[in-house]
Enzyme design. Structure first.
Site, PDB file in Angstrom:
ATOM      1  N   ASN A  12       0.799  -1.150   0.036  1.00 36.35           N
ATOM      2  CA  ASN A  12       0.009  -0.040   0.085  1.00 36.35           C
ATOM      3  C   ASN A  12       0.733   1.378   0.135  1.00 36.35           C
ATOM      4  OD1 ASN A  12      -2.326  -1.723   0.610  1.00 36.35           O
ATOM      5  ND2 ASN A  12      -2.211  -1.448   2.772  1.00 36.35           N
ATOM      6  N   GLY A  41       1.709  -0.794   3.870  1.00 37.52           N
ATOM      7  CA  GLY A  41       1.116  -1.957   3.682  1.00 37.52           C
ATOM      8  C   GLY A  41       1.802  -3.343   4.207  1.00 37.52           C
ATOM      9  N   ASN A  45       5.964  -3.699   4.787  1.00 34.09           N
ATOM     10  CA  ASN A  45       6.750  -3.514   5.909  1.00 34.09           C
ATOM     11  C   ASN A  45       7.352  -4.623   6.346  1.00 34.09           C
ATOM     12  OD1 ASN A  45       5.233  -1.337   5.756  1.00 34.09           O
ATOM     13  ND2 ASN A  45       3.610  -1.745   7.245  1.00 34.09           N
ATOM     14  N   GLU A 141      -3.772  -9.510   4.598  1.00 34.25           N
ATOM     15  CA  GLU A 141      -4.400  -8.305   4.040  1.00 34.25           C
ATOM     16  C   GLU A 141      -4.434  -8.612   2.543  1.00 34.25           C
ATOM     17  OE1 GLU A 141      -3.634  -3.911   5.447  1.00 34.25           O
ATOM     18  OE2 GLU A 141      -2.018  -4.557   4.575  1.00 34.25           O
ATOM     19  N   LEU A 224       1.352  -8.429  22.103  1.00 35.95           N
ATOM     20  CA  LEU A 224       0.571  -7.633  23.417  1.00 35.95           C
ATOM     21  C   LEU A 224       1.164  -6.002  23.411  1.00 35.95           C
ATOM     22  CD1 LEU A 224       0.978 -10.421  26.116  1.00 35.95           C
ATOM     23  CD2 LEU A 224      -0.891 -10.250  24.362  1.00 35.95           C
ATOM     24  N   ALA A 252       3.282  -0.282  11.899  1.00 37.73           N
ATOM     25  CA  ALA A 252       4.333  -1.388  11.355  1.00 37.73           C
ATOM     26  C   ALA A 252       5.016  -2.031  12.331  1.00 37.73           C
ATOM     27  CB  ALA A 252       5.073  -0.477  10.175  1.00 37.73           C
ATOM     28  N   ALA A 253       4.879  -1.518  13.731  1.00 39.98           N
ATOM     29  CA  ALA A 253       5.539  -2.335  14.640  1.00 39.98           C
ATOM     30  C   ALA A 253       5.201  -3.862  14.660  1.00 39.98           C
ATOM     31  CB  ALA A 253       5.341  -1.720  16.100  1.00 39.98           C
ATOM     32  N   GLY A 254       3.779  -4.065  14.632  1.00 41.63           N
ATOM     33  CA  GLY A 254       3.434  -5.588  14.595  1.00 41.63           C
ATOM     34  C   GLY A 254       4.008  -6.349  13.339  1.00 41.63           C
ATOM     35  N   ASP A 255       4.062  -5.676  12.303  1.00 39.45           N
ATOM     36  CA  ASP A 255       4.708  -6.378  11.134  1.00 39.45           C
ATOM     37  C   ASP A 255       6.251  -6.537  11.242  1.00 39.45           C
ATOM     38  OD1 ASP A 255       2.008  -5.653  10.074  1.00 39.45           O
ATOM     39  OD2 ASP A 255       2.952  -3.645   8.990  1.00 39.45           O
ATOM     40  N   SER A 294      10.152   3.396   9.277  1.00 38.01           N
ATOM     41  CA  SER A 294      10.435   2.897  10.354  1.00 38.01           C
ATOM     42  C   SER A 294      11.219   1.565  10.836  1.00 38.01           C
ATOM     43  CB  SER A 294       9.112   2.962  11.473  1.00 38.01           C
ATOM     44  OG  SER A 294       8.240   1.538  11.284  1.00 38.01           O
TER      45      SER A 294
HETATM   46  O1  RIB Z   1       0.542  -2.709   9.771  1.00 38.97           O
HETATM   47  C1  RIB Z   1       0.489  -1.304   9.151  1.00 38.97           C
HETATM   48  C2  RIB Z   1       0.079  -1.502   7.951  1.00 38.97           C
HETATM   49  O2  RIB Z   1      -1.353  -1.431   7.844  1.00 38.97           O
HETATM   50  C3  RIB Z   1       0.258  -0.051   7.159  1.00 38.97           C
HETATM   51  O3  RIB Z   1       1.363   0.324   6.493  1.00 38.97           O
HETATM   52  C4  RIB Z   1      -1.113   0.139   6.293  1.00 38.97           C
HETATM   53  O4  RIB Z   1      -0.713   0.185   4.829  1.00 38.97           O
HETATM   54  C5  RIB Z   1      -1.826  -0.967   6.720  1.00 38.97           C
HETATM   55  O5  RIB Z   1      -1.584  -2.147   5.665  1.00 38.97           O
END
Ligand code: RIB
Length: 313
Positions: A12, A41, A45, A141, A224, A252-255, A294
């Site tokens: 994204n 996206g 990430n 996603e 968490l 994006a921290a979770g990704d 990030s």
């Molecule tokens: O997890 C963060 C992401 O969620 C963002 O970068 C956004 O594009 C969505 O996919």
């Protein structure tokens, strides 16, 4: 060893606005602070995380045949990511996300317009598997059929599968995934999937057991947020605490966490060491603005870990 990771997920462009406070219903807020278009996206990430940590990263995704898609493909190539399987759709535009970030604690609210992400096909994914990956990483996603195809190909070829269960999709049943090495939802995803909010150790355990009943997985790792992560191996559980940092933007921290977890686990096969490594990587990410911007490099994660160990934070 440099592992080849195939990320089957989304791409994204994020439109990000930082807000002193979120608007109430019916209210218009004028915010001069900042407003940016950045690469994002969940798939972008994650694949950038793998690349910056040193993996041989391959991305399977769908973008539109437009300026945003071209921009993302340029970025992936600059990161050294294999873009042969970043396909273009001539009808749908590149996915877009609208993100509001609260100044006070970096918390976010995200709305995604999936666009071309919705057109990723089983054939696209099958083609991407010709890269002979050592690991496959998938997020939700993209269409359900695409997630299931990635899981099926990984299972047939006996390639370890890493599932980041975000974002939660109404009606999506995890059972179709079959088998995984690691299954990792965040708190809201965990609650939506199991009906149990992981707000106590007891609830984390209950939810993890329920998740392990849906997918035959070696590990369930619950993200968490500021509390850290909960690692369950089917028998024992461990809590891995988070590090206290000044959160600027949690996007994006979770990704970053799940990709770093999968990367480190593939390197050494030690789930707790991998969770600690991922916690460092995610902590660096929340101190920075934006999604892809990030994502830390391996050296930055190591520097941060050394700082923590030396008590500098
Ligand atoms: O997890 C963060 C992401 O969620 C963002 O970068 C956004 O594009 C969505 O996919």
């Amino acid at each position: 060893m440099k592992h080849r990771i195939l990320v089957v997920s989304s791409a994204n462009i994020d439109f990000v606005q930082r807000m002193a406070r979120l608007p109430r219903q019916g209210e218009t807020v004028l915010e001069d602070a900042t407003c940016k278009y950045v690469a994002g996206g969940k798939g972008s990430n994650s694949v950038v995380t793998f690349a910056r940590l040193g993996a041989d990263a391959v991305f399977c995704a769908k973008v539109g045949r437009d300026e945003n898609g071209a921009r993302l493909k340029r970025l992936y190539a600059e990161e050294g990511i294999d873009t042969r399987f970043v396909f273009e759709d001539s009808a749908a535009p590149t996915g877009l996300a609208s993100i509001l970030v609260e100044e006070e604690d970096g918390a976010n609210r995200i709305i995604v317009y999936p666009g071309a992400n919705s057109t990723l096909t089983d054939e696209n994914i099958e083609e991407a598997f010709t890269c002979y990956p050592d690991g496959v990483f998938v997020q939700l996603e993209i269409p359900e059929q695409a997630v299931l195809a990635a899981a099926r190909f990984a299972r047939e070829k006996e390639i370890p599968l890493f599932v980041d269960a975000g974002p939660v999709r109404p009606g999506f049943s995890l059972e179709g995934i079959g088998r995984a090495e690691i299954l990792s939802p965040n708190e809201t995803e965990c609650a939506a999937l199991t009906g149990i909010y992981p707000d106590s150790v007891e609830n984390c355990l209950k939810a993890a057991i329920r998740l392990a009943g849906m997918v035959e997985t070696k590990y369930v790792v619950l993200k968490l947020g500021g509390r850290g992560s909960f690692v369950y191996d089917g028998k024992y559980y461990h809590l891995v605490p988070a590090h206290k940092v000044q959160a600027v933007d949690t996007t994006a921290a979770g990704d970053v966490f799940t990709a770093a977890l999968s990367y480190a686990y593939l390197q050494k096969g030690d789930i707790l060491e991998a969770a600690r490594f991922a916690t460092y990587a995610a902590a660096v990410s929340v101190t920075r603005e934006g999604a892809v911007p990030s994502v830390p490099t391996l050296q930055q994660v190591k520097d941060f870990a050394a700082e923590i160990r030396e008590g500098g934070r």
